[in-house]
Each structure stands twice: as C-alpha cells, then as structure tokens.
Design a protein around this motif. Structure first.
Motif, PDB file in Angstrom:
ATOM      1  N   ARG A  25      -7.916 -12.580   1.054  1.00  0.00           N
ATOM      2  CA  ARG A  25      -7.970 -12.045   2.417  1.00  0.00           C
ATOM      3  C   ARG A  25      -7.020 -12.782   3.361  1.00  0.00           C
ATOM      4  O   ARG A  25      -6.539 -12.214   4.324  1.00  0.00           O
ATOM      5  N   ASP A  29      -3.702  -7.597   2.165  1.00  0.00           N
ATOM      6  CA  ASP A  29      -4.588  -6.520   2.612  1.00  0.00           C
ATOM      7  C   ASP A  29      -5.061  -5.668   1.431  1.00  0.00           C
ATOM      8  O   ASP A  29      -5.817  -4.717   1.614  1.00  0.00           O
ATOM      9  N   PRO A  31      -7.262  -4.410  -1.494  1.00  0.00           N
ATOM     10  CA  PRO A  31      -8.700  -4.573  -1.734  1.00  0.00           C
ATOM     11  C   PRO A  31      -8.992  -5.539  -2.883  1.00  0.00           C
ATOM     12  O   PRO A  31      -8.155  -5.751  -3.760  1.00  0.00           O
ATOM     13  N   GLU A  50     -13.370  -8.636   4.913  1.00  0.00           N
ATOM     14  CA  GLU A  50     -13.124  -7.201   4.902  1.00  0.00           C
ATOM     15  C   GLU A  50     -12.478  -6.774   3.590  1.00  0.00           C
ATOM     16  O   GLU A  50     -11.733  -7.529   2.978  1.00  0.00           O
ATOM     17  N   ASN A  51     -12.785  -5.539   3.207  1.00  0.00           N
ATOM     18  CA  ASN A  51     -12.136  -4.928   2.044  1.00  0.00           C
ATOM     19  C   ASN A  51     -12.443  -5.678   0.744  1.00  0.00           C
ATOM     20  O   ASN A  51     -11.601  -5.755  -0.150  1.00  0.00           O
TER      21      ASN A  51
END
Length: 124
Positions: A25, A29, A31, A50-51
């Motif tokens: 992260r 970006d 996943p 996130e992700n």
C-alpha cells in the motif's frame, strides 16, 4: 489489464503477511489479496488498508502433523521442515491461491512470499 498481488499464510504468519500488505500500500495501488490457509483474520485485520482483501483456502491442515517442525543447518539457522506432510500441503496452497485468483478474473497475478516487503519499485 487486471493486476493483483497475492500471498498466502497460515494463522502463524498473518501478521507477517499484513506487513507485506502495508508495504504494498505504501508503494502501489495494485490490489492485494491474502489467502488465509485454514484460518480467518479478524474483521478489522486490514483496517486502514485500502484495496486489501482476504480469501480462505481450506486444506484441513489440522489432520496432518500437530505443529510446524523446524530443522537447522550447520550454521544453526532454522528452517521449516519441508518433509513434513503439513508443510507440504501448506506450500501447495500457493498454487491453489494463484489458480483461484486467475479464476476470479485477474489477468496478471504476482505471488509474493508473505515475508517479503515492497520497495518503491514494486510495480516495475
């Protein structure tokens, strides 16, 4: 192209895999999927990341040797005993994770060992 980073880990290595997720992260970006072998992370395990998602792989590892066996070399370093039936099946879960990610529609899957850390060049 749909790209994803993946790893797999048993409950003993979830925190190590979380460190990998944090480093991904920081520099990417793309996943990240953590395939949990015979375990489930706490609901808030990836809070703030996130992700990042988890998937469960069931291999019923409890039916094999009771725990992780370690062996050492002449330098005194300890390694997981790869002759252990349990370790063999856990290592096989790596390919299960890759196959699962591809079946979910990811077109490019990059498997990273759970004890890796990403650098600024990770996407390169």
């Amino acid at each position: 192209m749909k790209k994803v980073y993946i790893t797999h880990a048993t409950k003993e290595y979830l925190e190590v895999a979380k460190s990998l997720a944090k480093s991904i992260r920081m520099f990417s970006d793309i996943p990240f999927l953590l395939y949990c072998v015979d375990c489930e992370p706490e609901e808030d395990f990836f809070e703030g990341l996130e992700n990042v998602e988890s998937r469960i792989i069931r291999i019923n590892s409890q039916r094999y040797d009771s725990d992780f066996d370690y062996v050492s070399n002449s330098a005194g370093n300890f390694y997981v005993n790869r002759k252990s039936t349990k370790i063999y099946h856990i290592l096989c879960a790596k390919t299960m994770a890759m196959e699962h990610a591809l079946s979910e529609g990811w077109e490019e899957v990059c498997y990273l060992d759970s004890d890796c850390l990403a650098t600024p060049l990770v996407d390169e």
